[in-house]
Scaffold this motif. Structure first.
Motif: not given
Lengths: 135, 663
Positions: B130-138
């Motif tokens: 669900s693209a939560q920070w810090p994995l949101h960049f994709w």
């Protein structure tokens, strides 16, 4: 090939001496030290000596068949030696049968098979290293 | 969506593939939300990742699309692995993988000692999806996909899967401080990061993607808040977001197609030529901004009410973020249609109905539900919110929830947003100038990590597969014997056998010969000399066998030794060079050391084996049975050709097979 007159002249005799010795070792193997495995290695030594002296092409002519073919015959022989027990007496494969009172039985063809496989394997492995194969 | 996709990519040679993968995705998505078994859910979950990979990389000829597809897959699947670990621990702790059974256990699970692990691992998986920070960049990079895909997967469905799972598991963990902290903390950080990046973006689709990131952060934060109102707010917002975001994406796609650009700075004055599109955009944009009368307004009021109830930064963040959403709504839905008409390559006009149906329906629903909230209140909102909470919420949609504070905040956000929207032309370049956001952002970190993985792989391959046979041999020997020695030592296997009969003089002399041969093999520099020294060892061992009564073994040792020497000499004689050993002194020392180590390990193993009491049963039976059963006095040979003939047959078959295919 090592070009030496003595070697070339003696090669044939050494070869047959080795083969004779190896067959002797093979057949005595059941009661004295020896057997198909060692016999096959000794026979292979004779052929390797021959190949060193006269080149592998000459050795292949003496062998007549490809070393692998000899090995294949040996494998069939060894497997076949176990069939009588299976077919005639309903015993498991490779339970060897012996003639009453005589030292002759199906273990002997099995050992000859081992001999041929070892011989074929050793020669198929070594011969390519002993010079260009022109055969 | 399918109608739109078919019209949007009309004439594309790979359209059928897109539709097929979309169908696959839809099936996987349905499977994921219908599954009651966590492992089944995980399988469907990964299937959606796979479909997303294929859809992002649809324009496979573009390097950017390929990178984005790989990135999306890497992030979501890596998170998925963490989640799988979490699911396994959860299944172990709960004794079942059935979600219904897990939820039936209530909050007892939160007291389990493994609960923190479960929470963290599952949260990682959901955050990645669900693209939560810090994995949101994709997610913004995933906008490389065709527009229908962005609208369907990457705004409304797939990215909500993480939110869905968090919501499903919420009743079990909602009382854990870790769960609440993790969700509200990362959710808030995501909202803030997404809002800043959304303001900075000029590309319509990427801008919408950043606002999706904001929405996902909001949802995650809402689930983390333990309050009946938060659950209702989450569900309402989820629905609102799906409605306006999908339609805005579709409109962005239409604008892109007709005007030839997605740059928000250039797009101007399209309202006159695309009136229907402009109307749909206006409806969706107003819902997004939370204008009164739209369902978006309910969502916004609920959000503020809930967020005001939480102490700390959340209310302030909420105000800023909501203002930012108003800006995004304005820039995407209003700005391209206002002002003086821009120059376009073709004549921009309203698209055919196939493209217009979906955005109009979705945008209108936002208004309809806003006017008549009872349509969805009991049927959709309450059951979903109750499932998140684990009990009925007792809240009816449409009632005035907040007091004057909420009203004030709502209007403040709207006003602040309008101000920022009017100044966006000047604000955007300032934000875009902050290049450190790119340089140190997680996207750049992802690039560095991927490059590092490649570099490590290359270095490792160079090191491990150096092409040196000596190196391979040394590595294999060291690994096998060091491993065996380590196991022996760690498990306390080192042992000395009971002292046997002392060696005779002949054996001592042979041992000296063997030792001399071994030392000579290490010292000599000429290759032939080394072979001869090694042969000395081999023959010495052969004679040793003979003195110990193992005639067959000695026999075999001799013949094998002779064959080996003949072979080595024949090969050495054919080599084009006659140089001595090319190894330098340190290498020779290292090899000698390795040889000594292998010898020592072998000795230790042999001694340990000998120290185990010997059971003579089999040996005695074979010795006694050899003559009567097999008519042979040579027990070794009897074993080979008779007692274990089947083994021998297998061995010679393998031997021949190897000879037939050297190498």
């Amino acid at each position: 090939m090592l070009d030496s007159l003595i070697l070339r002249a003696s090669a044939r005799y050494v070869l047959w001496a080795c083969v004779a010795l190896s067959v002797f070792v093979l057949l005595r193997g059941h009661n004295e030290p020896g057997g198909g495995f060692i016999g096959g290695l000794i026979g292979a030594l004779g052929f390797v000596f021959h190949a060193l002296a006269r080149g592998p092409a000459a050795t292949r002519r003496v062998l007549r068949l490809d070393p692998l073919a000899w090995g294949g015959i040996g494998l069939l022989l060894a497997a076949g030696s176990g069939l009588p027990a299976l077919l005639l007496h309903a015993e498991p494969l490779l339970t060897h049968q012996w003639m009453e009172g005589l030292p002759i039985g199906t273990a002997i063809p099995f050992d000859i098979g081992v001999y041929l496989v070892v011989l074929g394997f050793a020669l198929a492995f070594v011969l390519p290293f002993l010079g260009e194969d022109a055969a | 969506m399918f109608l739109y996709a078919a019209a949007y990519l009309e004439g594309h040679p790979l359209l059928h593939r897109l539709l097929a993968v979309l169908t696959l995705f839809m099936a996987a998505m349905l499977g994921a939300v219908l599954a009651d078994d966590l492992l089944l859910l995980f399988a469907f979950w990964e299937l959606t990742s796979l479909a997303s990979f294929l859809l992002i990389g649809f324009d496979a000829h573009r390097a950017e699309a390929r990178r984005a597809a790989q990135q999306g897959l890497m992030v979501t699947v890596a998170g998925g692995l963490a989640m799988l670990a979490g699911i396994l621990v959860l299944g172990d702790a709960a004794g079942t993988f059935r979600i219904s059974a897990i939820l039936a256990q209530g909050s007892t699970l939160a007291a389990h000692p493994a609960a923190p692990w479960i929470v963290v691992l599952i949260a990682i998986g959901c955050f990645a999806k669900s693209a939560q920070w810090p994995l949101h960049f994709w997610l913004p990079n995933a906008m490389a996909a065709p527009t229908p895909v962005s609208a369907y997967l990457h705004s409304a469905t797939m990215v909500k899967l993480g939110v869905y799972l968090l919501a499903r598991l919420n009743p079990a963990f909602q009382e854990m401080a870790l769960w609440q902290g993790l969700l509200t903390g990362f959710g808030t950080a995501t909202m803030l990061a997404g809002a800043v990046l959304a303001l900075r973006e000029r590309d319509l689709k990427r801008k919408l993607a950043w606002s999706t990131v904001v929405a996902l952060g909001t949802l995650v934060a809402l689930i983390g808040i333990e309050d009946p109102l938060a659950a209702t707010a989450a569900v309402v917002f989820l629905l609102v977001h799906a409605l306006y975001k999908a339609s805005l994406f579709l409109i962005a796609g239409i604008v892109d197609k007709k005007a030839g650009t997605r740059d928000a700075m250039q797009l101007r004055g399209l309202a006159r030529r695309m009136p229907i599109t402009a109307a749909a955009a206006l409806l969706a944009g107003l819902s997004m901004a939370g204008a009164p009368g739209f369902i978006g307004a309910f969502a916004k009021d609920l959000l503020f009410t809930v967020q005001l109830g939480v102490p700390g930064l959340l209310p302030a963040v909420a105000l800023v973020v909501n203002a930012a959403m108003v800006v995004v709504a304005g820039v995407v839905a209003a700005r391209p249609f206002m002002g003086k008409p821009m120059e376009t390559r073709d004549v921009a006009k309203d698209p055919p109905p196939a493209l217009l149906v979906a955005p109009i329906v979705l945008a209108t629903l936002g208004l309809v539900f806003g006017m008549a909230p009872h349509l969805i209140s009991a049927a959709i909102i309450e059951p979903a919110a109750g499932a998140i909470l684990g009990r009925p919420t007792g809240i009816a949609l449409g009632e005035k929830q907040g007091g004057t504070v909420v009203m004030t905040m709502s209007f403040a956000a709207l006003g602040l947003g309008l101000l920022m929207f009017l100044g966006w032309r000047r604000l955007q370049p300032t934000l875009a100038g902050q290049t450190w956001l790119d340089t140190y952002g997680p996207d750049a970190g992802y690039g560095r990590a991927m490059r590092a993985v490649s570099a490590v792989a290359v270095a490792l391959t160079r090191r491990v597969q150096g092409g040196s046979l000596r190196g391979y041999l040394a590595a294999s020997l060291a690994l096998v014997f060091a491993g065996a020695a380590l196991v022996l030592m760690a498990r306390g296997g080192l042992a000395l056998p009971l002292p046997g009969p002392w060696a005779g003089p002949a054996q001592l002399a042979l041992a000296a010969v063997i030792l001399a041969g071994a030392l000579a093999a290490c010292r000599l520099r000429a290759l032939f000399g080394q072979v001869m020294a090694a042969a000395l060892v081999g023959f010495g061992v052969g004679i040793l066998f003979l003195t110990l009564g193992a005639a067959d073994l000695a026999f075999t040792q001799f013949t094998v030794e002779i064959l080996a020497i003949v072979l080595l000499v024949a090969i050495l004689a054919r080599l084009p060079f006659h140089a001595p050993d090319a190894r330098r002194a340190p290498e020779r020392r290292r090899d000698a050391l390795l040889a000594a180590g292998v010898g020592a390990a072998g000795t230790a193993i042999l001694l340990a084996v000998l120290s185990v009491p010997f059971d003579p049963f089999i040996t005695e039976w074979m010795g006694q049975a050899a003559v009567p059963e097999a008519r042979g006095r040579n027990v070794v040979n009897v074993i080979i050709v008779d007692f274990r003939a089947l083994d021998t047959l297998g061995e010679i078959a393998v031997l021949l097979r190897r000879a037939g295919k050297p190498g």
